[in-house]
Design a protein around this motif. Structure first.
Motif, PDB file in Angstrom:
ATOM      1  N   VAL A 175       0.961  -1.235  -0.031  1.00 11.57           N
ATOM      2  CA  VAL A 175       0.067   0.085  -0.037  1.00 11.57           C
ATOM      3  C   VAL A 175       1.028   1.137  -0.033  1.00 11.57           C
ATOM      4  O   VAL A 175       0.556   2.168  -0.757  1.00 11.57           O
ATOM      5  CB  VAL A 175      -1.100  -0.061   1.091  1.00 11.57           C
ATOM      6  N   HIS A 176       1.850   1.292   0.814  1.00 12.89           N
ATOM      7  CA  HIS A 176       2.831   2.435   0.921  1.00 12.89           C
ATOM      8  C   HIS A 176       3.549   2.701  -0.494  1.00 12.89           C
ATOM      9  O   HIS A 176       4.084   3.777  -0.613  1.00 12.89           O
ATOM     10  CB  HIS A 176       3.786   2.680   2.096  1.00 12.89           C
ATOM     11  N   ALA A 177       3.658   1.552  -1.228  1.00 15.67           N
ATOM     12  CA  ALA A 177       4.515   1.703  -2.523  1.00 15.67           C
ATOM     13  C   ALA A 177       3.442   2.099  -3.779  1.00 15.67           C
ATOM     14  O   ALA A 177       3.508   2.365  -4.830  1.00 15.67           O
ATOM     15  CB  ALA A 177       5.062   0.580  -2.958  1.00 15.67           C
ATOM     16  N   GLY A 178       2.043   2.270  -3.088  1.00 11.21           N
ATOM     17  CA  GLY A 178       1.117   2.701  -4.172  1.00 11.21           C
ATOM     18  C   GLY A 178       0.466   1.533  -4.920  1.00 11.21           C
ATOM     19  O   GLY A 178      -0.158   1.620  -5.978  1.00 11.21           O
ATOM     20  N   LYS A 179       0.522   0.432  -4.530  1.00 13.72           N
ATOM     21  CA  LYS A 179       0.186  -0.809  -5.241  1.00 13.72           C
ATOM     22  C   LYS A 179      -1.085  -1.395  -4.494  1.00 13.72           C
ATOM     23  O   LYS A 179      -1.138  -1.422  -3.238  1.00 13.72           O
ATOM     24  CB  LYS A 179       1.378  -2.017  -5.286  1.00 13.72           C
TER      25      LYS A 179
END
Length: 184
Positions: free
Chosen positions: A83-87
């Protein structure tokens, strides 16, 4: 086209990799597994890259979504990293065996929960979906008793069962999801 990475080259990772590769709207971009050459063996037939560094999944610019098929104790950290990587992330169940860790996961991804899905697959099984639709349409009549009997096609490896919380916890979570699905 959605480019997907799979974390975990074991039994469930292989199932997910095959599903991703079979879907015309997805591409298996990367397989990550820190142990041995499992990632390379799983990635090769699909033309995907392989890595023993799970961090590569979160750093990969060509990965839109992550399927987390690693051991249960790793799920929370990998959900948060995805989630923090935008995935987007699809995580095998359970999220964790500790409710405190699940709560910490939810706090860490607050506002981005919509990017995560947990692998409750049985409600999407065609036979279950048909029965659910027939109950919802009133064709069968009102639901008065729900009896759920479920089994995996084969026994999981002992090492998996040791980390998953045991076979009853591992299987019962599907039964609870099925009950919630029929009663909603």
């Amino acid at each position: 086209m959605i480019d997907i990475a799979v974390i975990g080259a074991g039994r469930i990772g292989a199932v997910h990799a095959a599903s991703v590769a079979a879907h015309p709207g997805t591409r298996l971009a990367l397989v990550a597994d820190p142990f041995g050459d499992g990632a390379a063996r799983l990635a090769a037939p699909y033309g995907a890259r392989a890595t023993t560094r799970v961090e590569d999944v979160f750093e990969a610019a060509d990965v839109d979504a992550v399927i987390i098929g690693s051991p249960t104790p790793l799920h929370v950290d990998q959900i948060v990293a995805s989630v923090h990587a935008g995935k987007a992330a699809l995580c095998e169940k359970p999220v964790d065996l500790s409710l405190d860790r699940v709560d910490a996961c939810l706090a860490a991804i607050a506002g981005q929960e919509h990017r995560v899905m947990i692998g409750f697959n049985r409600r999407f099984d065609p036979s279950i979906a048909q029965i659910h639709a027939r109950v919802a349409d009133g064709e069968i009549g009102p639901l008065e008793q729900l009896t759920i009997i479920s089994r995996d096609p084969a026994a999981p490896p002992a090492a998996y069962v040791a980390q998953s919380g045991g076979i009853f916890r591992d299987m019962t979570i599907h039964d609870l999801d099925m009950a919630a699905h029929f009663l909603e």
